[in-house]
Design an enzyme around this catalytic site. Structure first.
Site, PDB file in Angstrom:
ATOM      1  N   GLY A 288     -23.732   9.827 -42.107  1.00 34.63           N
ATOM      2  CA  GLY A 288     -22.838  10.463 -41.161  1.00 34.63           C
ATOM      3  C   GLY A 288     -21.386  10.299 -41.567  1.00 34.63           C
ATOM      4  N   SER A 289     -20.576  11.289 -41.247  1.00 39.56           N
ATOM      5  CA  SER A 289     -19.131  11.176 -41.483  1.00 39.56           C
ATOM      6  C   SER A 289     -18.524  10.314 -40.375  1.00 39.56           C
ATOM      7  CB  SER A 289     -18.506  12.555 -41.510  1.00 39.56           C
ATOM      8  OG  SER A 289     -19.005  13.304 -42.600  1.00 39.56           O
ATOM      9  N   GLY A 290     -17.234  10.043 -40.498  1.00 41.26           N
ATOM     10  CA  GLY A 290     -16.579   9.147 -39.555  1.00 41.26           C
ATOM     11  C   GLY A 290     -16.431   7.744 -40.095  1.00 41.26           C
TER      12      GLY A 290
ATOM     13  N   THR B  21      31.599  -3.725 -20.230  1.00 44.46           N
ATOM     14  CA  THR B  21      32.563  -3.755 -21.342  1.00 44.46           C
ATOM     15  C   THR B  21      33.647  -4.803 -21.111  1.00 44.46           C
ATOM     16  OG1 THR B  21      32.200  -1.447 -21.941  1.00 44.46           O
ATOM     17  CG2 THR B  21      34.300  -2.418 -22.592  1.00 44.46           C
TER      18      THR B  21
ATOM     19  N   ASP C  53      27.024   0.746 -18.754  1.00 44.71           N
ATOM     20  CA  ASP C  53      26.276  -0.232 -17.962  1.00 44.71           C
ATOM     21  C   ASP C  53      27.174  -1.266 -17.296  1.00 44.71           C
ATOM     22  OD1 ASP C  53      26.994  -1.526 -20.250  1.00 44.71           O
ATOM     23  OD2 ASP C  53      24.952  -1.909 -20.960  1.00 44.71           O
TER      24      ASP C  53
ATOM     25  N   HIS D  30     -21.172   2.852 -35.273  1.00 40.85           N
ATOM     26  CA  HIS D  30     -21.240   4.104 -34.523  1.00 40.85           C
ATOM     27  C   HIS D  30     -20.822   3.881 -33.076  1.00 40.85           C
ATOM     28  CE1 HIS D  30     -24.382   4.583 -37.757  1.00 40.85           C
ATOM     29  NE2 HIS D  30     -23.509   5.534 -38.036  1.00 40.85           N
TER      30      HIS D  30
END
Length: 544
Positions: A58-60, A386, A383, A219
């Site tokens: 099987g592929s995968g 500074t 915010d 699988h």
């Protein structure tokens, strides 16, 4: 919604095979064009004079099986649909196409579909007069006393041994014997923290957080035990003990296999844990870490040990022209080189210079006095910190000034010390940018003894590393025109240039740096940039 990249499920495997062939570094692969349901990858340079080695399934599980086709390993790979055995017809076509008088060896993982389909194809090929034999790989040791141990990543070792002896012109009987001996001495076990995604199907999230499944199938079959993964070393050691019980004190090669979804960072960590585990005492060679036999995107890894004898070792270490093989190595020495820690502290002698003392004190006092105003401006466009950030840097420098711990008579050292202190005391990007400004200015002044030019050089370095320029709505909109004017026309005009630069930021409806870059024009219109205001006020403090 799919968790995988693909076009159509029915073409996924064929598309992936074409991708492998397009990018194969050895340019020695092709595929047979028979029909859309038969997907066979073969060597382009095969001449049938040697025993053919065919694997598949099987592929995968990429790069298995097509990624191991090439001189020294497989002759052909037969690719089924994802997690589905290729058909008898597909296997038979592969056998017929690559098998000559020397015969063919099929290497099959121990799954019912593969055994039956490859087995029937073998029998059909024999009826046609072809010599065909088979090795069924069953290296998975996770299930105690299993009557049908699964074939997993250790299969790659069997591919390599069979391919080596076929390349040496060994007979089919000898190739099978060597491959089978390798098979009988391969032991594998895997672990994962997630199962895999099947194309077009819902994901199974059965494994809880901070848990892993030991011995799960490639699988997506459930594991034999659920274990904690708080410490990877413990997981590796658990797997090691199971493997060592099989190898029984014999020397082995170890394959560290990525099951598909484990990041390179994690695989490197796991490599360290494996090399420093109890496996180290008998491990002669390491193969990997890399993907050999995967389960699509399963986040996990497996360990495979093959007991070594002279013949198996020679086969495993022989070079191949194969896309996905990894050369076995003896583990490298990772002892670090001892080195002295580089000091980041400047050496200087505190000194006094009344005029410089006045300037430094004036700058620091001005900035500290702007704390509330700058914070307010920044609350409108950023915010809101500074003023606090700038004030903390100024406060530190003023404290050093009051403690008589600055080299006021040495401009180069003074600039560099200010740069060093701002990096520590201010924090954030502003502190680093101003540290770059003063540090670069100090270096330049030491070479050229020109303060305005040195400050401009510091500005250029700050612009380079920070990425901002005039027009981006930052302190540079006031600082650059002020410094250019200071050098060309003197302080009085520079004060005016700083003011005009700061005022220009109130008309800029787009910020291209800092927190303001996330705001729309309605928030920015009519509000000066707080950094530019700080520059404006510092220059204005020296108004005659």
């Amino acid at each position: 919604m799919s968790k995988l990249f693909f076009n159509e499920r029915k073409t996924l495997v064929s598309d992936a095979i074409d991708g492998l062939i397009y990018s194969n570094q050895h340019n020695n692969l092709t595929r047979l064009d028979i029909d859309q349901h038969i997907r066979i990858v073969i060597r382009k340079d095969w001449d049938k004079s040697k025993v053919a080695i065919i694997s598949g399934g099987g592929s995968g599980h990429e790069p298995a099986h097509a990624g191991f086709v090439g001189e020294g390993m497989l002759t052909a790979a037969v690719c089924g649909d994802v997690f589905a055995s290729p058909s008898v017809e597909a296997v038979l076509n592969a056998i017929i196409h690559v098998t000559g008088e020397a015969g063919c060896l099929l290497i099959v993982k121990n799954y019912t579909g593969d055994r039956l389909n490859f087995g029937l194809a073998a029998e059909k090929a024999k009826k046609l007069g072809l010599k065909v034999d088979m090795v069924i790989v069953n290296d998975d040791i996770s299930i105690e006393n299993s009557k049908q141990p699964r074939g997993i990543a250790g299969t790659v070792f069997v591919h390599k041994v069979a391919g080596y002896y076929a390349q040496q012109n060994a007979s089919l009987e000898e190739v099978r014997s060597k491959a089978q001996r390798c098979n009988e001495n391969v032991y594998s076990i895997g672990v994962a923290v997630t199962s895999c995604h099947i194309p077009g199907e819902e994901n199974d999230d059965r494994i809880p957080p901070n848990k892993a499944e030991l011995g799960l199938g490639i699988h997506g079959e459930p594991g034999v035990a659920e274990i904690d993964i708080d410490d990877c070393r413990d997981v590796v050691e658990l797997m090691s003990k199971k493997l060592l019980a099989k190898t029984n004190g014999q020397k082995f090669a170890l394959l560290l296999n990525n099951l598909g979804g484990t990041s390179p960072l994690e695989m490197s960590l796991l490599t360290k844990d494996v090399v420093e585990s109890s496996l180290a005492q008998d491990m002669s060679y390491l193969f990997g870490p890399k993907p050999f036999v995967t389960a699509i995107d399963m986040k996990g890894f497996s360990l495979s040990c093959v007991v070594l004898d002279k013949d198996t070792q020679a086969a495993l270490l022989a070079p191949v022209n194969v896309e996905s093989w990894a050369t076995g190595i003896q583990v490298n020495d990772a002892t670090p080189i001892k080195a002295e820690k580089a000091s980041n502290s400047l050496e200087f002698t505190p000194s006094d210079a009344p005029a410089i003392h006045f300037i430094v004190d004036k700058v620091c006092s001005t900035i500290m006095g702007l704390k509330t105003e700058l914070n307010h401006l920044d609350s409108l466009v950023g915010d809101g910190d500074t003023g606090s950030t700038f004030s903390s840097g100024a406060s530190k420098i003023q404290q050093e000034l009051n403690d008589k711990n600055l080299p006021l008579a040495d401009i180069q050292k003074l600039l560099e010390v200010i740069g060093e202190q701002l990096a520590i005391s201010m924090g954030g990007s502003s502190g680093i940018l101003l540290s770059i400004f003063f540090t670069a200015a100090g270096t330049h002044f030491g070479k050229h003894q020109d303060l305005p030019e040195a400050l401009l050089n510091g500005l250029e370095q700050m612009k380079f590393f920070g990425g901002a320029k005039v027009g981006d709505r930052t302190m540079i909109d006031a600082l650059e025109p002020a410094l250019l004017t200071l050098k060309a026309e003197g302080l009085p005009i520079a004060i005016l240039a700083a003011k005009q630069g700061a005022e220009s930021t109130a008309q800029m409806l787009e910020a291209k740096a800092g927190r303001s870059s996330y705001l729309n024009s309605d928030n920015l219109e009519g509000v000066k940039d707080p950094g530019a205001v700080a520059v404006e006020k510092v220059f204005a403090a020296f108004q005659a």
